[in-house]
Scaffold this motif. Sequence first.
Motif, mmCIF file in Angstrom:
data_model
loop_
_atom_site.group_PDB
_atom_site.id
_atom_site.type_symbol
_atom_site.label_atom_id
_atom_site.label_comp_id
_atom_site.label_asym_id
_atom_site.label_seq_id
_atom_site.Cartn_x
_atom_site.Cartn_y
_atom_site.Cartn_z
ATOM 1 N N LEU A 32 0.822 -1.214 0.000
ATOM 2 C CA LEU A 32 0.000 0.000 0.000
ATOM 3 C C LEU A 32 0.858 1.266 0.000
ATOM 4 O O LEU A 32 0.534 2.249 -0.673
ATOM 5 C CB LEU A 32 -0.950 -0.008 1.193
ATOM 6 C CG LEU A 32 -2.070 -1.045 1.117
ATOM 7 C CD1 LEU A 32 -2.814 -1.122 2.445
ATOM 8 C CD2 LEU A 32 -3.023 -0.736 -0.023
ATOM 9 N N GLU A 33 1.961 1.248 0.745
ATOM 10 C CA GLU A 33 2.864 2.409 0.765
ATOM 11 C C GLU A 33 3.501 2.625 -0.606
ATOM 12 O O GLU A 33 3.611 3.762 -1.068
ATOM 13 C CB GLU A 33 3.937 2.222 1.835
ATOM 14 C CG GLU A 33 3.391 2.346 3.240
ATOM 15 C CD GLU A 33 4.390 1.939 4.321
ATOM 16 O OE1 GLU A 33 5.544 1.570 3.988
ATOM 17 O OE2 GLU A 33 3.996 1.979 5.505
ATOM 18 N N ALA A 34 3.916 1.557 -1.255
ATOM 19 C CA ALA A 34 4.494 1.672 -2.599
ATOM 20 C C ALA A 34 3.448 2.172 -3.594
ATOM 21 O O ALA A 34 3.748 3.001 -4.460
ATOM 22 C CB ALA A 34 5.074 0.342 -3.056
ATOM 23 N N ASP A 35 2.222 1.679 -3.468
ATOM 24 C CA ASP A 35 1.145 2.150 -4.350
ATOM 25 C C ASP A 35 0.907 3.650 -4.172
ATOM 26 O O ASP A 35 0.761 4.383 -5.145
ATOM 27 C CB ASP A 35 -0.154 1.382 -4.070
ATOM 28 C CG ASP A 35 -0.104 -0.061 -4.532
ATOM 29 O OD1 ASP A 35 0.879 -0.462 -5.197
ATOM 30 O OD2 ASP A 35 -1.063 -0.800 -4.210
ATOM 31 N N ALA A 36 0.878 4.097 -2.923
ATOM 32 C CA ALA A 36 0.662 5.522 -2.639
ATOM 33 C C ALA A 36 1.784 6.374 -3.229
ATOM 34 O O ALA A 36 1.529 7.440 -3.808
ATOM 35 C CB ALA A 36 0.543 5.747 -1.136
ATOM 36 N N ARG A 37 3.019 5.902 -3.098
ATOM 37 C CA ARG A 37 4.153 6.640 -3.681
ATOM 38 C C ARG A 37 4.064 6.678 -5.198
ATOM 39 O O ARG A 37 4.346 7.698 -5.822
ATOM 40 C CB ARG A 37 5.480 6.026 -3.230
ATOM 41 C CG ARG A 37 5.810 6.383 -1.798
ATOM 42 C CD ARG A 37 7.158 5.873 -1.316
ATOM 43 N NE ARG A 37 8.207 5.869 -2.303
ATOM 44 C CZ ARG A 37 9.093 4.881 -2.443
ATOM 45 N NH1 ARG A 37 9.060 3.827 -1.657
ATOM 46 N NH2 ARG A 37 10.032 4.954 -3.358
ATOM 47 N N LYS A 64 6.461 0.169 -10.133
ATOM 48 C CA LYS A 64 5.051 0.561 -10.160
ATOM 49 C C LYS A 64 4.957 1.951 -10.750
ATOM 50 O O LYS A 64 5.820 2.796 -10.518
ATOM 51 C CB LYS A 64 4.454 0.541 -8.756
ATOM 52 C CG LYS A 64 4.366 -0.854 -8.187
ATOM 53 C CD LYS A 64 3.639 -0.870 -6.868
ATOM 54 C CE LYS A 64 3.444 -2.318 -6.427
ATOM 55 N NZ LYS A 64 2.576 -2.409 -5.262
ATOM 56 N N PHE A 65 3.894 2.168 -11.505
ATOM 57 C CA PHE A 65 3.751 3.447 -12.189
ATOM 58 C C PHE A 65 2.288 3.851 -12.265
ATOM 59 O O PHE A 65 1.391 3.013 -12.276
ATOM 60 C CB PHE A 65 4.365 3.378 -13.590
ATOM 61 C CG PHE A 65 3.966 2.136 -14.353
ATOM 62 C CD1 PHE A 65 2.867 2.137 -15.185
ATOM 63 C CD2 PHE A 65 4.700 0.966 -14.205
ATOM 64 C CE1 PHE A 65 2.496 0.990 -15.865
ATOM 65 C CE2 PHE A 65 4.335 -0.189 -14.887
ATOM 66 C CZ PHE A 65 3.220 -0.173 -15.723
ATOM 67 N N ASN A 74 -6.895 7.617 -11.769
ATOM 68 C CA ASN A 74 -5.562 7.019 -11.753
ATOM 69 C C ASN A 74 -5.625 5.540 -11.402
ATOM 70 O O ASN A 74 -6.377 5.124 -10.528
ATOM 71 C CB ASN A 74 -4.659 7.726 -10.736
ATOM 72 C CG ASN A 74 -4.298 9.111 -11.196
ATOM 73 O OD1 ASN A 74 -4.022 9.329 -12.359
ATOM 74 N ND2 ASN A 74 -4.302 10.053 -10.278
ATOM 75 N N LEU A 75 -4.828 4.770 -12.099
ATOM 76 C CA LEU A 75 -4.631 3.351 -11.836
ATOM 77 C C LEU A 75 -3.155 3.123 -11.561
ATOM 78 O O LEU A 75 -2.333 3.996 -11.825
ATOM 79 C CB LEU A 75 -5.064 2.508 -13.035
ATOM 80 C CG LEU A 75 -6.499 2.670 -13.523
ATOM 81 C CD1 LEU A 75 -6.706 1.888 -14.807
ATOM 82 C CD2 LEU A 75 -7.468 2.215 -12.456
ATOM 83 N N ILE A 76 -2.801 1.944 -11.077
ATOM 84 C CA ILE A 76 -1.404 1.605 -10.846
ATOM 85 C C ILE A 76 -1.056 0.401 -11.714
ATOM 86 O O ILE A 76 -1.738 -0.621 -11.678
ATOM 87 C CB ILE A 76 -1.138 1.267 -9.372
ATOM 88 C CG1 ILE A 76 -1.416 2.480 -8.512
ATOM 89 C CG2 ILE A 76 0.311 0.794 -9.187
ATOM 90 C CD1 ILE A 76 -1.375 2.195 -7.035
ATOM 91 N N GLY A 77 0.004 0.550 -12.490
ATOM 92 C CA GLY A 77 0.566 -0.568 -13.237
ATOM 93 C C GLY A 77 1.791 -1.059 -12.501
ATOM 94 O O GLY A 77 2.444 -0.291 -11.785
#
Length: 84
Positions: A32-37, A64-65, A74-77
């Motif tokens: 979750l922290e990486a996703d938020a960043r 992750k981008f 916004n989505l996360i790849g």
Amino acid sequence: FNQRFLDTFPGEGWLGKLPGEVFPPETAQRVLEADARALAEGFVSYTEERRDRKGERRLLETRKFRITQENDQNLIGAISTDIT
């Protein structure tokens, strides 16, 4: 997800689930922290050690981008590469 992902990340029914539903709490928090960043900064890259379904050690590099859709949602790849 491809088969290698499913072999590396034990868990069932990934689609539509939150990190806390498929990972132990400490791993879910890191995800979750990486996703938020990634959402805030546009990109994040990190390495992590994991155990696959067979219990073998794997070293993964994950990138992750942020993906911004036409409606500004916004989505996360993510791409994880086994660098063991």
